[in-house]
Every structure is written in structure tokens, then in C-alpha cells.
Write an enzyme that holds these catalytic residues in place. Structure first.
Site, PDB file in Angstrom:
ATOM      1  N   ARG A   1      -0.475  -2.001  -6.775  1.00 25.98           N
ATOM      2  CA  ARG A   1      -0.825  -3.119  -5.881  1.00 25.98           C
ATOM      3  C   ARG A   1      -1.771  -4.084  -6.595  1.00 25.98           C
ATOM      4  O   ARG A   1      -1.605  -5.307  -6.520  1.00 25.98           O
ATOM      5  CB  ARG A   1      -1.463  -2.554  -4.616  1.00 25.98           C
ATOM      6  CG  ARG A   1      -1.883  -3.583  -3.570  1.00 25.98           C
ATOM      7  CD  ARG A   1      -2.260  -2.835  -2.296  1.00 25.98           C
ATOM      8  NE  ARG A   1      -3.015  -3.635  -1.353  1.00 25.98           N
ATOM      9  CZ  ARG A   1      -2.494  -4.414  -0.425  1.00 25.98           C
ATOM     10  NH1 ARG A   1      -1.175  -4.539  -0.341  1.00 25.98           N
ATOM     11  NH2 ARG A   1      -3.255  -5.084   0.424  1.00 25.98           N
TER      12      ARG A   1
ATOM     13  N   HIS B   1      -2.290   2.700  -5.855  1.00 28.63           N
ATOM     14  CA  HIS B   1      -2.978   1.435  -5.560  1.00 28.63           C
ATOM     15  C   HIS B   1      -3.092   0.563  -6.806  1.00 28.63           C
ATOM     16  O   HIS B   1      -3.237  -0.662  -6.697  1.00 28.63           O
ATOM     17  CB  HIS B   1      -4.361   1.707  -4.967  1.00 28.63           C
ATOM     18  CG  HIS B   1      -4.798   0.688  -3.964  1.00 28.63           C
ATOM     19  ND1 HIS B   1      -4.164   0.515  -2.745  1.00 28.63           N
ATOM     20  CD2 HIS B   1      -5.786  -0.246  -3.997  1.00 28.63           C
ATOM     21  CE1 HIS B   1      -4.749  -0.461  -2.087  1.00 28.63           C
ATOM     22  NE2 HIS B   1      -5.730  -0.944  -2.811  1.00 28.63           N
TER      23      HIS B   1
ATOM     24  N   TYR C   1      -8.950 -10.741  -7.364  1.00 25.69           N
ATOM     25  CA  TYR C   1      -7.899 -10.776  -8.384  1.00 25.69           C
ATOM     26  C   TYR C   1      -8.017 -11.999  -9.287  1.00 25.69           C
ATOM     27  O   TYR C   1      -7.539 -11.966 -10.416  1.00 25.69           O
ATOM     28  CB  TYR C   1      -6.522 -10.693  -7.719  1.00 25.69           C
ATOM     29  CG  TYR C   1      -6.352  -9.382  -6.999  1.00 25.69           C
ATOM     30  CD1 TYR C   1      -6.251  -8.193  -7.709  1.00 25.69           C
ATOM     31  CD2 TYR C   1      -6.352  -9.315  -5.608  1.00 25.69           C
ATOM     32  CE1 TYR C   1      -6.138  -6.977  -7.058  1.00 25.69           C
ATOM     33  CE2 TYR C   1      -6.240  -8.102  -4.954  1.00 25.69           C
ATOM     34  CZ  TYR C   1      -6.130  -6.941  -5.686  1.00 25.69           C
ATOM     35  OH  TYR C   1      -6.033  -5.735  -5.042  1.00 25.69           O
TER      36      TYR C   1
ATOM     37  N   LYS D   1      -2.140  -2.611   8.028  1.00 24.03           N
ATOM     38  CA  LYS D   1      -3.287  -2.140   8.796  1.00 24.03           C
ATOM     39  C   LYS D   1      -3.273  -2.754  10.189  1.00 24.03           C
ATOM     40  O   LYS D   1      -2.958  -3.929  10.351  1.00 24.03           O
ATOM     41  CB  LYS D   1      -4.588  -2.492   8.071  1.00 24.03           C
ATOM     42  CG  LYS D   1      -4.788  -1.710   6.773  1.00 24.03           C
ATOM     43  CD  LYS D   1      -6.130  -2.020   6.145  1.00 24.03           C
ATOM     44  CE  LYS D   1      -6.370  -1.171   4.906  1.00 24.03           C
ATOM     45  NZ  LYS D   1      -7.682  -1.453   4.286  1.00 24.03           N
TER      46      LYS D   1
ATOM     47  N   HIS E   1      -3.839  -9.259   3.470  1.00 26.39           N
ATOM     48  CA  HIS E   1      -5.295  -9.331   3.616  1.00 26.39           C
ATOM     49  C   HIS E   1      -5.655 -10.269   4.766  1.00 26.39           C
ATOM     50  O   HIS E   1      -5.141 -11.387   4.844  1.00 26.39           O
ATOM     51  CB  HIS E   1      -5.938  -9.861   2.335  1.00 26.39           C
ATOM     52  CG  HIS E   1      -5.994  -8.860   1.229  1.00 26.39           C
ATOM     53  ND1 HIS E   1      -6.207  -9.205  -0.090  1.00 26.39           N
ATOM     54  CD2 HIS E   1      -5.867  -7.508   1.237  1.00 26.39           C
ATOM     55  CE1 HIS E   1      -6.205  -8.115  -0.835  1.00 26.39           C
ATOM     56  NE2 HIS E   1      -6.005  -7.079  -0.058  1.00 26.39           N
TER      57      HIS E   1
ATOM     58  N   ARG F   1       0.864  -1.177   0.000  1.00 20.85           N
ATOM     59  CA  ARG F   1       0.000   0.000   0.000  1.00 20.85           C
ATOM     60  C   ARG F   1       0.903   1.229   0.000  1.00 20.85           C
ATOM     61  O   ARG F   1       2.021   1.197   0.512  1.00 20.85           O
ATOM     62  CB  ARG F   1      -0.898   0.019   1.238  1.00 20.85           C
ATOM     63  CG  ARG F   1      -1.810  -1.195   1.369  1.00 20.85           C
ATOM     64  CD  ARG F   1      -2.596  -1.130   2.676  1.00 20.85           C
ATOM     65  NE  ARG F   1      -3.500  -2.269   2.829  1.00 20.85           N
ATOM     66  CZ  ARG F   1      -3.193  -3.393   3.457  1.00 20.85           C
ATOM     67  NH1 ARG F   1      -1.987  -3.537   4.014  1.00 20.85           N
ATOM     68  NH2 ARG F   1      -4.068  -4.377   3.552  1.00 20.85           N
TER      69      ARG F   1
END
Length: 291
Positions: A240, A237, A272, A167, A263, A143
């Protein structure tokens, strides 16, 4: 009064959950927006009921994703208020987030990526920095906040890997590949000292202000070279998305891609496979003799 409630919630989230500053700022913006809307009806966050909050959240013309984000912030606030004894009920308990159609990321082809990565002038300190940043972001799927937040201590050029802080301040190790490691190494030894001019800075990627580059500057860097490469509709992004989609196209296991992206839920990564399938359908349609 409203500011005090929001401040106390954010302090609790930081202490208990260690949410990063960008996430906390997002909660603040959403809660302040809802508080302003409530005030127009003479209500406050502290005494709003379900109908008040529904009217403040589900506003005609506002994107559903914005409504869902605001509702999520409200739910956190009222769970906390109930737990702290500020309220005896949770008026958001029955409120449901709006249904959001999944946006399929626009696929950037490997040929477009090659043009993008070839665009910086590596004979200049800024160009060499930008080349290293682009190579690293595409090679690792970071990110933009993770990329600009890197310190050199997070990078192991000998092993060819980085430690990213994602995150919730969760760490993960991601391989960076030989090409990316080469350009990051060159940038660090050749360009970074020229940009810092004797100043010290912990950040890996630095600006002419002799501080770490910002997310906004990283966005401008990507847009500038995308324009030079003739690629439209791209953001940090997008690199990514390209990283993940190209790995899936080349057969890498989805759970490995999930780990590399950081994730928490495999369902988030599965988008994806859909992007790769759409791309494959296009290739077949273009080249198959029966199409």
C-alpha cells in the site's frame, strides 16, 4: 461488571457507527487492558478518576502509539457513559494523547516490486492465486483487510475496477489496471475452481481449506515471496505504501491518491510526498556531479 460496560459500548458503536469487527476488537483489547491495570489499584472503569486513568494509560516503557490508542478507546467509553447517565463526568476530558513521531514508511522501489511480483509460480493454483493477490494489492493500494474481504461481485474485470469496503464500512471504487485485471481473471477461471474443488465460497481469494484467505495468510504470502525476491522488512501494508509513493513520484495529484487510498484526511496522504522527496534527494545525491 467491566465486561458488561465494554460489551454495551461496543454494541452501541456497531449499531450507531457501523465500525468493522477489527476496530471493535481493538477497542475491546485496549479497554480490557486498562480495566486490568485499574483493578491492580482497586479501581474500576466505572469509578476511575482522571489520575487513575492517567496512571493506567501512560505506562513507562509502552509505545506511545499504544498509549494513544488506549486513551482513544477510553475517551469513547466515558463519552458514552456520560451520555447514558452512568457517570455525570468524563475523567478523560483533559487527558491528552502522547506526541507520536511520524514514522516515514520504508520505500520499496519499483525494481523490488517487479522482483516480488515475478516470484510466484503461476503454473500452480496456489502460485496463480498469490500472483493475483500481489498484483491486485500493488495495483490498488488496498489494505490487507480490504483485499481478503473482497468477493468476486466487488470486481469488475471489464471496466478494470474494484469496489473496496474500507474503514467504517465506507465503499470506494478503485481502478485495478490491465495487468492486475489479467491476473485476477486468470486466477478466477483457472486456479480458484481447483482450490475450491466443487465447494462454493463468496470470497474472491480462497485457501486450501475452501474458505476465504485470512489476513495472517496474506501476510505469510507477502513475506514468503519477499524472501524469495531478496526483499527484507516488508508486510502487506508495504505494498500500500509502495502504491501510493510510486503514484506520487509519477506526478499523480495527491487528492486522487487520497481517494484511492480511502483516507478521510489529506494530511494522512501527505506522508507519501515526504517519502517521494526523500527518495528524490537520494537519487540526486547519488547521481548529481556536485554531490
Amino acid at each position: 461488571m467491566e465486561e458488561g460496560l465494554i460489551d454495551r459500548l461496543l454494541e452501541t458503536l456497531w449499531l450507531d457507527r457501523r465500525l468493522n469487527q477489527n476496530t471493535l476488537n481493538g477497542y475491546r483489547r485496549d479497554l480490557e487492558k486498562i480495566a486490568r491495570r485499574l483493578s491492580q489499584s482497586g479501581r474500576m472503569l466505572k469509578d476511575a478518576d482522571e489520575a487513575d486513568l492517567a496512571a493506567a494509560v501512560y505506562v513507562d516503557g509502552e509505545q506511545r502509539s499504544s498509549q494513544a490508542r488506549a486513551l482513544s478507546a477510553c475517551k469513547r467509553l466515558y463519552i458514552w457513559m456520560e451520555r447514558e447517565g452512568i457517570r455525570t463526568d468524563n475523567p478523560t476530558r483533559l487527558l491528552k494523547p502522547p506526541k507520536i513521531d511520524k514514522n516515514i514508511p520504508t520505500l520499496i522501489t519499483e525494481q523490488q516490486i517487479s522482483r516480488l511480483l515475478a516470484a510466484p509460480d503461476t503454473d500452480t493454483p496456489h502460485g496463480l492465486r498469490d500472483k493475483a493477490l500481489l498484483e491486485l494489492m500493488y495495483a490498488t493500494g488496498l489494505r490487507v483487510s480490504e483485499a481478503v474481504g473482497l468477493n468476486f461481485g466487488n470486481v469488475d474485470l471489464d471496466r478494470g475496477c474494484i469496489t473496496a469496503l474500507g474503514k467504517g464500512d465506507k465503499q470506494r471504487m478503485v481502478p485495478m489496471g490491465q495487468e492486475s485485471a489479467y491476473w485476477v481473471g486468470r486466477y478466477y477461471t483457472e486456479a480458484r475452481p481447483a482450490l475450491l474443488k466443487g465447494r462454493s465460497c463468496d470470497a474472491l481469494f480462497v485457501s486450501q481449506k475452501k474458505t476465504g484467505i485470512s489476513r495472517q495468510l496474506a501476510w505469510m504470502i507477502v513475506k514468503e515471496y519477499a524472501s524469495q525476491a531478496g526483499i527484507g522488512h516488508i508486510s502487506p501494508h508495504s505494498l500500500r505504501h509502495a502504491f501510493a509513493t510510486h503514484l506520487v513520484q509519477h506526478g499523480l495529484d495527491l487528492r486522487v491518491v487520497q481517494d484511492m487510498l480511502g483516507h478521510a484526511d489529506l494530511n494522512t496522504t501527505q506522508i507519501y510526498t515526504h517519502v517521494a522527496n526523500v527518495w528524490l534527494q537520494g537519487v540526486v545525491k547519488e547521481h548529481h556531479s556536485r554531490n
